[in-house]
Design a protein around this motif. Structure first.
Motif, short mmCIF file in Angstrom:
data_model
loop_
_atom_site.label_atom_id
_atom_site.label_comp_id
_atom_site.label_asym_id
_atom_site.label_seq_id
_atom_site.Cartn_x
_atom_site.Cartn_y
_atom_site.Cartn_z
N LEU A 1 11.54 -0.37 -11.77
CA LEU A 1 11.72 0.47 -10.59
C LEU A 1 10.38 0.54 -9.86
O LEU A 1 9.33 0.57 -10.50
N VAL A 2 10.46 0.57 -8.53
CA VAL A 2 9.24 0.72 -7.74
C VAL A 2 9.40 1.98 -6.90
O VAL A 2 10.37 2.11 -6.14
N GLY A 3 8.45 2.91 -7.04
CA GLY A 3 8.49 4.17 -6.30
C GLY A 3 7.51 4.10 -5.13
O GLY A 3 6.38 3.65 -5.29
N PHE A 4 7.98 4.57 -3.95
CA PHE A 4 7.16 4.51 -2.75
C PHE A 4 6.65 5.89 -2.35
O PHE A 4 7.13 6.91 -2.85
N CYS A 5 5.72 5.90 -1.39
CA CYS A 5 5.05 7.16 -1.00
C CYS A 5 5.99 8.15 -0.32
O CYS A 5 5.65 9.31 -0.16
N ASP A 6 7.19 7.71 0.07
CA ASP A 6 8.13 8.65 0.68
C ASP A 6 9.10 9.21 -0.36
O ASP A 6 10.07 9.88 -0.03
N GLY A 7 8.85 8.91 -1.64
CA GLY A 7 9.69 9.47 -2.70
C GLY A 7 10.87 8.60 -3.07
O GLY A 7 11.57 8.86 -4.05
N GLY A 8 11.13 7.55 -2.28
CA GLY A 8 12.24 6.65 -2.59
C GLY A 8 11.88 5.71 -3.74
O GLY A 8 10.71 5.37 -3.92
N SER B 1 0.83 -1.21 0.00
CA SER B 1 0.00 0.00 0.00
C SER B 1 0.87 1.27 0.00
O SER B 1 0.37 2.37 -0.20
N ALA B 2 2.18 1.10 0.25
CA ALA B 2 3.08 2.26 0.22
C ALA B 2 3.64 2.50 -1.18
O ALA B 2 4.41 3.43 -1.41
N VAL B 3 3.24 1.67 -2.13
CA VAL B 3 3.75 1.83 -3.50
C VAL B 3 2.96 2.91 -4.22
O VAL B 3 1.73 2.90 -4.24
N GLU B 4 3.70 3.86 -4.79
CA GLU B 4 3.07 4.94 -5.54
C GLU B 4 3.01 4.59 -7.02
O GLU B 4 2.04 4.83 -7.70
N ARG B 5 4.12 4.05 -7.51
CA ARG B 5 4.23 3.79 -8.95
C ARG B 5 5.18 2.63 -9.24
O ARG B 5 6.08 2.35 -8.43
N VAL B 6 4.96 2.01 -10.36
CA VAL B 6 5.85 0.95 -10.82
C VAL B 6 6.28 1.35 -12.23
O VAL B 6 5.44 1.73 -13.05
#
Ligand code: NAD
Ligand code: MG
Length: 394
Positions: free
Chosen positions: A248-255, A165-170
């Motif tokens: 790449l997997v982008g998370f809600c903290d920008g990492g 659920s912390a994943v923003e984008r793939v």
């Protein structure tokens, strides 16, 4: 001793899988239940002998006598035909590689899941065609489905230990293929021989051409959506000509977690073979200083319409994935046979989807294998007509 089966053993993924199994001890370390192939009988028989398989199956009835001859005296059973391949999947194995090309991989994959073991899924077409059915079958029988497509293995690896659920984008990467910088004009006259030459990966003929047209990336967008359940607007494609970063997997903290590796499918196959552990895999190690730079660019939606069509399919869901894949397979056959131009492939797929959509055939949620196979059949007929109209319109 772990038992294994390889569906599509004689193909590019099948050969890489065989290589890892042999390096890992071959018949001393693995009990091979079934190996399947198509027309390359000498190679299928050689592999079956090397692994001392219980059963070898060719997809073609007319190849059975040759297979029987090649296996004479070995004690290895042999069989032929699509039903025999499905029956081979009924034989339990702990780990099964699904590496048949095309929708032909769907039924054996579904049948193998019923033993509750692990299905290593290279056959992306089965997820595109019947994702919800495949996942429901795995859940029902307690089977483990592992991705083998390099991008999806990369996403899977980047997600280990993470909260989804912390994943923003793939972001999945595309090499851009051999025509990345071709003009529209140059793209009019592309031949199958040109389209088969992938700049980075060595793969089967069909996926190589699909990579050149970006239909492979289109299938992979849908595969990402189906396998991981992310919303279509969370999934992006970036062109990355070096094929070093696979996803790449982008998370809600920008990492962002990126997965890097050489363009060698043995990494993703080995990951699925050894999962949940990591095993030694003999792929080349990256030399970052020598690589020096990694490039990225946005894919061109005009020259590569396949990605737009995949977005339509992801929005529509239902049976549209089955129609999309089947139409793409027919268009690809047409291109290989010289009946259709390179750019004509996307036209045929788009025409097929819009015709079937107008008849309201696509918006139905597929709950059974029969629904899916009926749509696969209908879309193949519709696409074959579209190829004929395309030829007449020239
Ligand atoms: P390939 O053409 O090299 O091999 C396909 C295999 O399937 C062969 O063993 C062939 O005998 C068998 N086969 C072909 N038609 C069949 C049929 N109708 N019934 C039963 N068996 C049949 O293909 P590949 O490149 O190894 O790709 C296999 C699958 O893996 C495809 O779904 C592809 O999209 C996927 N994949 C491949 C790569 C790669 O690097 N090659 C990477 C990612 C995913
Ligand atoms: Mg891939």
């Amino acid at each position: 001793m772990r038992s294994i089966s390889i569906f599509g053993a004689t193909g590019s993924i099948g050969e890489s899988t065989f290589d890892l199994i042999m390096r890992g001890g071959g018949p001393e370390a693995y009990r091979t239940v079934a190996l399947t192939g198509a027309r390359n009988i000498p190679r299928l028989a050689q592999m079956a002998r090397a692994l001392n398989a219980e059963l070898a199956v060719t997809a073609h009835e007319d190849c059975l006598p040759a297979l029987r001859d090649a296996l004479a005296g070995s004690g290895i059973e042999c069989a032929a035909g699509a039903n025999a391949i499905a029956e081979a999947a009924d034989r339990p194995a702990d780990w099964v590689m699904s590496a048949i090309v095309g929708a032909a991989g769907l039924v054996p994959g579904l049948r193998a899941l019923r033993h509750g073991g692990t299905l290593a899924l290279a056959n992306k077409e089965s997820l595109v065609t019947a994702g919800p059915l495949l996942l429901a079958t795995a859940a029902r029988y307690g089977a483990t489905l592992l991705p083998v497509d390099s991008e999806h293995s990369a996403v899977f690896q980047a997600l280990v230990g993470e909260d989804k659920s912390a994943v923003e984008r793939v972001i999945i990467t595309a090499s851009g293929g051999p025509f990345r910088s071709f003009t529209m004009e140059q793209m009019q006259s592309i031949t199958p021989a040109q389209a088969m030459k992938h700049p980075n990966w060595s793969m089967g003929q069909r996926i190589s051409i699909d990579s050149a047209s970006m239909f492979n990336k289109a299938l992979e967008l849908i595969e990402t959506r189906e396998f991981f359940g992310f919303d279509p607007d969370q999934i992006e494609v970036i062109t990355h000509p070096q094929s070093i970063i696979h996803a790449l997997v982008g998370f809600c903290d920008g990492g962002i977690m990126a997965h890097l590796g050489p363009a060698d499918m043995r990494h993703a196959i080995g990951f699925a073979l050894h999962w949940p552990h990591r095993g030694d895999v003999p792929v080349e190690r990256l030399d970052l200083a020598r690589l020096a730079s990694l490039e990225f660019e946005a894919p061109d939606p005009v020259r590569f319409p396949a990605l737009r069509l995949a977005r339509d399919v992801m929005a529509m869901r239902g049976l549209s994935g089955a129609a999309f894949n089947a139409a793409k397979e027919i268009a690809l056959d047409g291109f290989i046979a010289g009946d259709l131009s390179f750019l004509g492939m996307a036209e045929v797929v788009e025409t097929t989807l819009s015709q079937l959509s107008r008849q309201n055939s696509l918006q139905i949620d597929a709950t059974t294998l029969e629904d899916v196979l009926n749509m696969d059949h209908l879309a193949r007929e519709t696409a074959a007509d579209a190829v004929k109209s395309w030829q007449q319109g020239r």
